[in-house]
Design an enzyme around this catalytic site. Structure first.
Site, PDB file in Angstrom:
ATOM      1  N   THR A  50     -16.101 -98.018  24.272  1.00 26.00           N
ATOM      2  CA  THR A  50     -15.490 -96.984  25.108  1.00 26.00           C
ATOM      3  C   THR A  50     -14.556 -96.193  24.204  1.00 26.00           C
ATOM      4  O   THR A  50     -14.462 -96.490  23.012  1.00 26.00           O
ATOM      5  CB  THR A  50     -14.662 -97.598  26.259  1.00 26.00           C
ATOM      6  OG1 THR A  50     -13.470 -98.154  25.697  1.00 26.00           O
ATOM      7  CG2 THR A  50     -15.437 -98.680  26.971  1.00 26.00           C
ATOM      8  N   CYS A  51     -13.845 -95.220  24.772  1.00 26.89           N
ATOM      9  CA  CYS A  51     -12.990 -94.457  23.868  1.00 26.89           C
ATOM     10  C   CYS A  51     -11.782 -95.273  23.404  1.00 26.89           C
ATOM     11  O   CYS A  51     -11.118 -94.920  22.448  1.00 26.89           O
ATOM     12  CB  CYS A  51     -12.561 -93.136  24.494  1.00 26.89           C
ATOM     13  SG  CYS A  51     -11.998 -93.291  26.162  1.00 26.89           S
ATOM     14  N   HIS A 100     -10.483-113.142  27.090  1.00 28.20           N
ATOM     15  CA  HIS A 100     -10.333-111.751  26.686  1.00 28.20           C
ATOM     16  C   HIS A 100     -11.329-110.871  27.444  1.00 28.20           C
ATOM     17  O   HIS A 100     -10.963-109.831  27.991  1.00 28.20           O
ATOM     18  CB  HIS A 100     -10.552-111.604  25.177  1.00 28.20           C
ATOM     19  CG  HIS A 100     -10.415-110.192  24.685  1.00 28.20           C
ATOM     20  ND1 HIS A 100      -9.189-109.643  24.384  1.00 28.20           N
ATOM     21  CD2 HIS A 100     -11.339-109.224  24.482  1.00 28.20           C
ATOM     22  CE1 HIS A 100      -9.364-108.380  24.009  1.00 28.20           C
ATOM     23  NE2 HIS A 100     -10.658-108.101  24.065  1.00 28.20           N
ATOM     24  N   PRO A 116     -10.075 -98.015  36.808  1.00 29.52           N
ATOM     25  CA  PRO A 116     -11.327 -98.627  37.259  1.00 29.52           C
ATOM     26  C   PRO A 116     -12.555 -98.382  36.386  1.00 29.52           C
ATOM     27  O   PRO A 116     -13.543 -99.066  36.545  1.00 29.52           O
ATOM     28  CB  PRO A 116     -11.526 -97.988  38.641  1.00 29.52           C
ATOM     29  CG  PRO A 116     -10.865 -96.664  38.531  1.00 29.52           C
ATOM     30  CD  PRO A 116      -9.771 -96.788  37.525  1.00 29.52           C
ATOM     31  N   GLN A 121     -18.173 -99.275  32.589  1.00 28.13           N
ATOM     32  CA  GLN A 121     -18.597 -99.203  31.180  1.00 28.13           C
ATOM     33  C   GLN A 121     -19.150-100.548  30.719  1.00 28.13           C
ATOM     34  O   GLN A 121     -20.140-100.612  30.000  1.00 28.13           O
ATOM     35  CB  GLN A 121     -17.412 -98.769  30.313  1.00 28.13           C
ATOM     36  CG  GLN A 121     -17.043 -97.300  30.532  1.00 28.13           C
ATOM     37  CD  GLN A 121     -15.644 -96.977  30.065  1.00 28.13           C
ATOM     38  OE1 GLN A 121     -14.777 -97.853  29.984  1.00 28.13           O
ATOM     39  NE2 GLN A 121     -15.403 -95.702  29.758  1.00 28.13           N
ATOM     40  N   ALA A 191      -1.450 -72.262  33.716  1.00 28.87           N
ATOM     41  CA  ALA A 191      -2.348 -73.278  33.174  1.00 28.87           C
ATOM     42  C   ALA A 191      -1.525 -74.278  32.396  1.00 28.87           C
ATOM     43  O   ALA A 191      -0.325 -74.108  32.205  1.00 28.87           O
ATOM     44  CB  ALA A 191      -3.394 -72.634  32.283  1.00 28.87           C
ATOM     45  N   GLY A 192      -2.157 -75.312  31.935  1.00 28.86           N
ATOM     46  CA  GLY A 192      -1.447 -76.344  31.198  1.00 28.86           C
ATOM     47  C   GLY A 192      -2.241 -77.616  31.322  1.00 28.86           C
ATOM     48  O   GLY A 192      -3.067 -77.740  32.232  1.00 28.86           O
ATOM     49  N   MET A 194      -1.638 -80.729  32.204  1.00 23.45           N
ATOM     50  CA  MET A 194      -1.544 -81.563  33.398  1.00 23.45           C
ATOM     51  C   MET A 194      -2.176 -80.865  34.602  1.00 23.45           C
ATOM     52  O   MET A 194      -2.861 -81.489  35.400  1.00 23.45           O
ATOM     53  CB  MET A 194      -0.084 -81.870  33.681  1.00 23.45           C
ATOM     54  CG  MET A 194       0.176 -83.345  33.735  1.00 23.45           C
ATOM     55  SD  MET A 194       1.861 -83.671  34.195  1.00 23.45           S
ATOM     56  CE  MET A 194       2.796 -83.211  32.771  1.00 23.45           C
TER      57      MET A 194
END
Lengths: 424, 275
Positions: A50-51, A100, A116, A121, A191-192, A194
């Protein structure tokens, strides 16, 4: 359980530049699994990427060889020098590996505890492994247990209940106001990062329309195109309030962009439908006095932070509960694993059938009273002999080296076939 | 009879306990059990009322004891229907204890039946009583939903999402449910008043006599009519609608109980015990 190994790195042990070097795309994963399966030292494998983490879960008879093979595989397959990432790697064996994996599946090891996505994944990683036949009896069981534990953690603790990011907290609030967000209209002012994240969340909840207002109209057009929305001029914002349901504002304007009187004016035209302002800007864009109007709600960045902090504290409490559930599951898995040992299986098998034979012989003899004690003894002897003859072949098979390659599978089948685990 | 009554009370009490447990622990099993207990109590009460009906030949609403029992029965019935349709589970913490309380209160009231059982033998009266009580029950639920709405809205406005924020459904759902309760209640109330008038015509020869009960029924009816009208006309919804649902229920309670105790009216004839 020393056969089970888990090697990998995550957001805690490796910086992002190393993680991205080693990340596997879904297509990569499949060919990587082929390579891992081809390695003689590795019997079973699942690859999770995953990332935030890359992990290889393995079952191997000779653990040290398998670990070396896995390291080499990562370096060769990803063309990265092993020295560069070796220090970031962690290795868990046996019980620790199982724990783990359970923690990962339950999202306790995630960067954002309780998020979640990780379970999905992991399921995807497992699906690839089964397609490529890379996983076997042990990992199949282990992964299924992991999914089960994750589900239990999710349903029995509040770990995934509440939003812990600002944009997500805003969405959660919107859902408490509007119920389903489907078909709602969103107006984004400025814009931004968040604000854009919040809009993306909203689109995922299938809002009907996104309108984008910006100080420079060109920018509004660009953003609107990205969200398949409509660009709006800054001067129009007041009128758009009649239609909009959720307003996300994050401009750099020094004063209020929307005033209380503006909102008061449109309330009747809106027929009092609820209106939700999310004000991410500093200094604020939305007059806080608007919150005092009926059916209108204003949350600014500090309010949202307050909500998030409370949720984070709650999650920490819930995580303790989750660890308990995981400990329990590790013990349960350990028990299953131990049952894979050949001797207890043979003992259980013999005990079961000798007991059965004795019982049946006794039942038969109950109805016959003219036999002498010696005759009765021979009947028992015969019963015992029949059982020994019947069990001879299965026992020999289990003990033989012939099934060494898939002994775990043979034992598992034996236990299921003769129902040795849920007896009496 | 007595046994059925006691079992129904017990069911409602247990259901309340389960619903409160659900409020705190939020486990699906808890509310399912609560709902089943409520349904069981409803079944028992239905049986009890049916038996009483068969025995005396008219609907058992001849004294306050019986009337309150029917009240509780209607409330639970209405709750089960709305629960099935709108899934506002948490409303059980309002409906179940209320039904239990009403039944317990009714147990302490004298059971002498009305002096003139002949008055009860009319089809219109049966329709009148059943629709009025079901309507009242729906409006009682509207009040409950209104209270939940105010709690939830308060949590959101105060920016302090705490205990109730997590446990209550969205404002929109509460508002829709409350509105549905009022529409249903109002419709039944209208039918109830009309059948009552037809019945009055048959017994006393007049549709309307400006009896206090009639006047207050009219006041209640107009109140809810105004509430519904405003929602359609200018969109009275949310907080104001919730407050109005609660106030409306207070007016309704006065019409139901207050008028009987404080003002005299010909409904008194039904409640007067045998001399």
């Amino acid at each position: 359980m020393e056969k089970i190994l888990l090697i990998g790195l995550n957001h805690k042990t490796a910086p992002v530049d190393i993680r991205e070097c080693l990340a596997f795309s879904p297509a990569d994963t499949e060919s990587a699994l082929e390579a891992l399966t081809a390695d003689p030292a590795i019997e079973e494998s699942v690859l999770l990427s995953t990332c935030n983490r890359v992990e290889i879960i393995m079952a191997a008879a000779r653990p040290d060889e398998a670990v070396a093979a896995a390291k080499k595989f990562l370096a060769v397959y990803k063309q990265v020098d092993l020295k560069k990432f070796e220090n970031s790697l962690y290795l868990h064996r046996g019980r620790d590996a199982v724990r783990h994996l359970f923690r990962v599946a339950s999202s306790l090891d995630s960067m954002m505890v309780g998020e979640p996505q990780i379970l999905g994944q992991l399921k995807e990683a497992y699906r690839s492994a089964t397609v490529k036949k890379a996983s076997g009896v042990i990992l199949n069981r282990l992964l299924h247990r992991a999914f089960f534990v994750a589900k239990r953690v999710r349903s029995e603790t509040g770990i995934g209940d509440h939003a812990v990011s600002i944009s997500y907290a805003a969405i959660e609030l919107a859902r408490k106001i509007f119920g389903a967000l489907e078909g709602k209209r969103v107006l984004m002012i400025g814009a931004g990062e968040m604000a854009e994240l919040a809009v993306e969340h909203l689109i995922r909840h299938r809002v009907a329309q996104v309108e984008v207002a910006n100080r420079t109209f060109e920018r509004a057009v660009i953003l609107a195109r990205r969200y398949k929305g409509t660009p709006v001029r800054m001067e129009e914002v007041g009128q758009r309030l009649v239609e909009a349901d959720i307003i996300i504002s994050s401009t750099g304007a020094p004063g209020f962009v929307i005033t209380r009187d503006q909102v008061k004016g449109v309330r009747r035209k809106r027929r009092n439908r609820p209106l939700f302002f999310i004000d991410i800007a500093v200094p604020r864009d939305i007059d806080p006095g608007i919150n005092r109007l009926g059916n209108v709600y204003v949350y600014d960045i500090d309010d949202l932070k307050g909500v998030v902090e409370e949720n984070v504290a709650d999650r920490r409490k819930e995580a303790v509960k989750a660890e308990r559930i995981i400990d329990e599951a590790v013990i349960g898995f350990n028990k299953w694993y131990d049952s894979l040992d050949v001797v207890p299986t043979i003992v259980a098998l013999r005990e079961k059938y000798h007991r059965m034979a004795r019982r049946e012989a006794a039942k038969t003899l109950n109805g016959i009273d003219h036999l002498s004690a010696r005759d009765r003894e021979s009947v028992f002897k015969m019963a015992r002999a029949i059982v020994n003859k019947i069990l001879h072949e299965p026992t020999a098979y289990l003990k033989s080296d012939g099934c060494y390659g898939n002994r775990a599978a043979s034992i598992d089948i034996t236990r299921k076939l003769f129902n040795l685990d849920n007896d009496d | 009879m007595e046994l059925l009554f006691l079992l129904a009370v017990l069911c409602y009490m247990l259901s309340s306990a389960w619903y409160f447990a659900f409020l705190f622990f939020q486990k699906k099993r808890l509310r399912q059990t609560g709902c089943c207990l409520l349904a069981a109590g409803f079944g028992l009460q239905t049986l009890e009322i049916a038996v009483a009906f068969a025995r005396c030949g008219h609907i058992p609403a001849g004294n306050l004891h019986e009337t309150l029992a029917i009240c509780a029965w209607a409330l639970v019935g209405a709750f089960l229907v709305f629960q099935y349709r709108y899934r506002v589970n948490i409303l059980g913490i309002y409906a179940a204890p209320m039904a239990a309380l009403i039944l317990v209160a009714s147990a302490h009231l004298p059971r002498a039946t009305a002096s003139r059982p002949d008055l009860f033998k009319s089809f219109w009266l049966v329709v009148h009583i059943i629709t009025i009580f079901l309507g009242d029950a729906a409006l009682a639920l509207a009040c409950g939903v209104g209270i939940l709405y105010l709690l939830q809205e308060n949590a959101i406005k105060r920016k302090n999402p705490g205990f109730f924020f997590r446990r209550l459904p969205s404002l929109d759902r509460l508002d829709t449910t409350g509105h549905a309760c009022i529409v249903t209640g109002f419709t039944l109330l209208t039918i109830g008043i009309i059948t009552g008038m037809i019945y009055a015509r048959a017994v006393w020869g007049h549709f309307w006599t400006w009896d206090p009960k009639e006047v207050w029924s009219a006041v209640t009816w107009v109140f809810y009519a105004a509430l519904l009208h405003e929602r359609l006309a200018v969109g009275w919804r949310g907080r104001r609608a919730a407050i109005m649902a609660i106030v409306g229920f207070a007016v309704l309670l006065f019409t139901f109980l207050g008028v009987n105790f404080l003002l005299q009216g010909h409904h008194g004839q039904f409640m007067k015990p045998k001399q």
